[in-house]
Design a protein around this motif. Structure first.
Motif, PDB file in Angstrom:
ATOM      1  N   LYS A   7      28.206  42.735  74.149  1.00  0.00           N
ATOM      2  CA  LYS A   7      28.896  42.528  75.421  1.00  0.00           C
ATOM      3  C   LYS A   7      27.940  42.661  76.597  1.00  0.00           C
ATOM      4  O   LYS A   7      27.966  41.851  77.534  1.00  0.00           O
ATOM      5  CB  LYS A   7      30.039  43.529  75.563  1.00  0.00           C
ATOM      6  CG  LYS A   7      30.807  43.413  76.874  1.00  0.00           C
ATOM      7  CD  LYS A   7      31.965  44.400  76.942  1.00  0.00           C
ATOM      8  CE  LYS A   7      32.734  44.255  78.253  1.00  0.00           C
ATOM      9  NZ  LYS A   7      33.893  45.192  78.331  1.00  0.00           N
ATOM     10  N   LEU A   8      27.080  43.657  76.550  1.00  0.00           N
ATOM     11  CA  LEU A   8      26.131  43.877  77.638  1.00  0.00           C
ATOM     12  C   LEU A   8      25.169  42.709  77.801  1.00  0.00           C
ATOM     13  O   LEU A   8      24.742  42.397  78.923  1.00  0.00           O
ATOM     14  CB  LEU A   8      25.333  45.165  77.370  1.00  0.00           C
ATOM     15  CG  LEU A   8      26.104  46.479  77.466  1.00  0.00           C
ATOM     16  CD1 LEU A   8      25.268  47.619  76.905  1.00  0.00           C
ATOM     17  CD2 LEU A   8      26.508  46.772  78.910  1.00  0.00           C
ATOM     18  N   LEU A   9      24.834  42.052  76.705  1.00  0.00           N
ATOM     19  CA  LEU A   9      23.850  40.969  76.743  1.00  0.00           C
ATOM     20  C   LEU A   9      24.488  39.587  76.794  1.00  0.00           C
ATOM     21  O   LEU A   9      23.839  38.581  76.526  1.00  0.00           O
ATOM     22  CB  LEU A   9      22.928  41.075  75.527  1.00  0.00           C
ATOM     23  CG  LEU A   9      22.028  42.315  75.479  1.00  0.00           C
ATOM     24  CD1 LEU A   9      21.193  42.323  74.215  1.00  0.00           C
ATOM     25  CD2 LEU A   9      21.141  42.402  76.712  1.00  0.00           C
TER      26      LEU A   9
ATOM     27  N   THR B 154      21.843  51.656  73.688  1.00  0.00           N
ATOM     28  CA  THR B 154      23.062  51.853  72.911  1.00  0.00           C
ATOM     29  C   THR B 154      22.833  51.572  71.426  1.00  0.00           C
ATOM     30  O   THR B 154      22.007  50.743  71.049  1.00  0.00           O
ATOM     31  CB  THR B 154      24.202  50.959  73.424  1.00  0.00           C
ATOM     32  OG1 THR B 154      25.407  51.268  72.714  1.00  0.00           O
ATOM     33  CG2 THR B 154      23.888  49.486  73.211  1.00  0.00           C
ATOM     34  N   THR B 155      23.602  52.283  70.604  1.00  0.00           N
ATOM     35  CA  THR B 155      23.563  52.045  69.155  1.00  0.00           C
ATOM     36  C   THR B 155      24.825  51.338  68.682  1.00  0.00           C
ATOM     37  O   THR B 155      24.977  51.079  67.484  1.00  0.00           O
ATOM     38  CB  THR B 155      23.426  53.383  68.406  1.00  0.00           C
ATOM     39  OG1 THR B 155      24.517  54.256  68.775  1.00  0.00           O
ATOM     40  CG2 THR B 155      22.102  54.053  68.739  1.00  0.00           C
ATOM     41  N   ASP B 156      25.703  51.007  69.621  1.00  0.00           N
ATOM     42  CA  ASP B 156      26.953  50.315  69.306  1.00  0.00           C
ATOM     43  C   ASP B 156      26.694  48.812  69.352  1.00  0.00           C
ATOM     44  O   ASP B 156      26.443  48.249  70.423  1.00  0.00           O
ATOM     45  CB  ASP B 156      28.023  50.711  70.319  1.00  0.00           C
ATOM     46  CG  ASP B 156      29.391  50.098  70.011  1.00  0.00           C
ATOM     47  OD1 ASP B 156      29.437  49.085  69.284  1.00  0.00           O
ATOM     48  OD2 ASP B 156      30.399  50.624  70.507  1.00  0.00           O
ATOM     49  N   PRO B 157      26.754  48.119  68.206  1.00  0.00           N
ATOM     50  CA  PRO B 157      26.428  46.677  68.202  1.00  0.00           C
ATOM     51  C   PRO B 157      27.386  45.836  69.027  1.00  0.00           C
ATOM     52  O   PRO B 157      26.965  44.852  69.650  1.00  0.00           O
ATOM     53  CB  PRO B 157      26.494  46.311  66.715  1.00  0.00           C
ATOM     54  CG  PRO B 157      27.343  47.371  66.085  1.00  0.00           C
ATOM     55  CD  PRO B 157      27.086  48.618  66.857  1.00  0.00           C
TER      56      PRO B 157
END
Length: 454
Positions: free
Chosen positions: A169-171, A161-164
């Motif tokens: 959230k994912l991490l 993803t390129t969405d910071p």
């Protein structure tokens, strides 16, 4: 002992064990070994055809052991007993029978002469907004496998993803509950994810956020405060945030709001904040305490009965080693297994008209794994840390694992870890195996393709 069904019908007694978990399997195995041929029939009833050794769930989630090796097929282990895959939906001791829904949906009434109630416990949830939609427990092999695949798949998604904000959230991984289950699960999964980052050039260990939330002022209340402090320090050295005296207010849509005013988005929310007695007991006429557990005597007989026994997490057994008059044994695997053995011996004694024994065991201590080569232990007042505690943790639990076959398989898994690297692959398809086929079946091909297929 009142006149039993067997005495009324002139047949040998029937012992029904409700629950095929660690306690139920241990009790049934001991009954098989103690009873002489023809002395009684044993029937074990459980909705699952296997027993899950829960202390190995964290290692199964982290990939240190094969998930199949931490479960014991009941029919394989209990060859001298009848194993019934069914869900018990009610117990009517006034008629000495229970109601069970079989795997095919059929409902049957099972009569018994002696009943052993050991259904265990389930996760204790709280009415927190979003918990039911966003959270997952850690009590079954399915949950352990899911979490392994889920955590690794978050790394895959974050790497692309390129969405910071989405990446953050994912991490972010949140665990609620600082007892053994939460600590070991988090420590093993963090260790696995830390190892996995070496294969993701765009993800560093510092990019991940691991948060442990505990409502009490300490973690791991099963051990001394000193060991709890040591464990917390080791977790924090690895970058894990430990929030004590903190509760969760909401998890809605993955947005976490904590009582300390911290707010963040998390795509992984694991709930390990305690257990409660199996809800099946609510549909019984057995006496229960304020926590829903079956009230027992020191001989593990259900209070007010002579032919019903209980043990493990679902039971309130007086603790004869405590100075407090109303103290009951803690819901731990250590107590459950020892209670199961005394219970089985008392069932045999009851059948043979002998005196029953009291259950009395002083808590020996605890061992915990904190990831590969890390652990904490306190046994008979002796404290161990690091590698020695980790080795003791593995040795203790493999010794307690039922059946020689499963012991050998687990040791084999550990030995295979030595020359080879840890496997860090996500198999998310396991959670929806028909998805690809359904997609292909619903996709219309070109006319020529459809003609060839015909």
């Amino acid at each position: 002992m009142p006149e039993s069904v067997a005495q009324r019908r002139g047949r040998k007694p029937r012992i029904v064990v409700v629950g095929g978990g660690h306690t139920g399997l241990t009790a049934a195995l001991r009954l098989q070994s103690k009873l002489i041929e023809g002395e009684a029939d044993i029937t074990v009833v459980d909705a699952q055809p296997h027993m899950t050794y829960q202390p190995f769930l964290p290692e199964a989630a982290a990939g240190s052991v094969e998930p199949r090796h931490v479960v014991v097929p009941l029919r394989e282990a209990l060859r001298s007993s009848e194993v019934l895959t069914a869900m018990v939906t009610g117990i009517d001791h006034s008629r000495r029978c229970l109601t069970a829904q079989l795997a095919d949906g059929k409902v049957e009434q099972l009569e018994y002469d002696i009943l052993v109630v050991v259904p265990g416990s389930i996760s204790r949830s709280l009415p927190i907004p979003g918990l039911g939609d966003e959270g997952i427990g850690f009590k079954t092999i399915g949950e352990a496998i899911y979490l392994r695949n889920h955590v690794l798949s978050r790394l895959d998604a974050a790497a692309t993803t390129t969405d910071p904000e989405l990446r953050r959230k994912l991490l972010t991984f949140l665990f609620v509950g600082g007892g053994y289950a939460g600590i070991e699960a988090m420590a093993e999964l963090e260790s696995m994810a830390r190892y996995a980052t070496r294969y993701y050039p765009t993800i560093a260990v510092r990019d991940m956020r691991w948060v442990l939330v505990e409502a009490m002022g300490r973690i791991m209340p099963e051990v001394s405060e000193r060991m709890g402090v040591y464990t917390r320090r080791r977790l924090e050295e690895r970058g894990i945030e430990v929030k004590l005296e903190t509760t969760a207010k909401t998890f809605e849509n993955g947005h976490v709001v904590l009582s300390d005013s911290d707010e963040f988005d998390a795509d992984t929310i694991v709930w390990t904040a305690g257990v409660k007695a199996h809800p099946m007991l609510e549909e019984s006429d057995l006496p229960r305490d304020g926590k829903g557990r079956v009230e027992c005597t020191t001989k593990l007989q259900v209070r007010g009965t002579s032919d019903v026994f209980a043990a493990g997490d679902c039971s309130a057994v007086p603790d004869l080693t405590s100075s407090e008059p109303d103290a009951t044994c803690a819901p731990s695997a250590q107590h459950a297994v020892r209670q199961a053995r005394v219970l089985a011996d008392n069932v045999v004694a009851l059948l043979r008209g002998r005196e029953l024994s009291d259950y009395k065991h002083k808590y020996a201590g605890s061992v915990a794994g904190l990831g590969l080569f890390q652990g904490a232990a306190e046994v008979y007042g002796i404290r161990l840390k690091g590698l020695s505690a980790w080795m003791l943790h593995r040795a203790y639990h493999v010794a307690k694992m039922p059946t020689a076959s499963r012991k050998a398989r687990i040791i084999g898994d550990w030995l295979m870890e030595l020359p080879f690297r840890r496997q860090v692959v996500a198999l998310g398809e396991l959670h929806d195996p028909r998805a690809e086929f359904v997609k292909a079946s619903n996709t219309r091909g070109l006319p020529s393709e459809r003609g060839q297929a015909g």
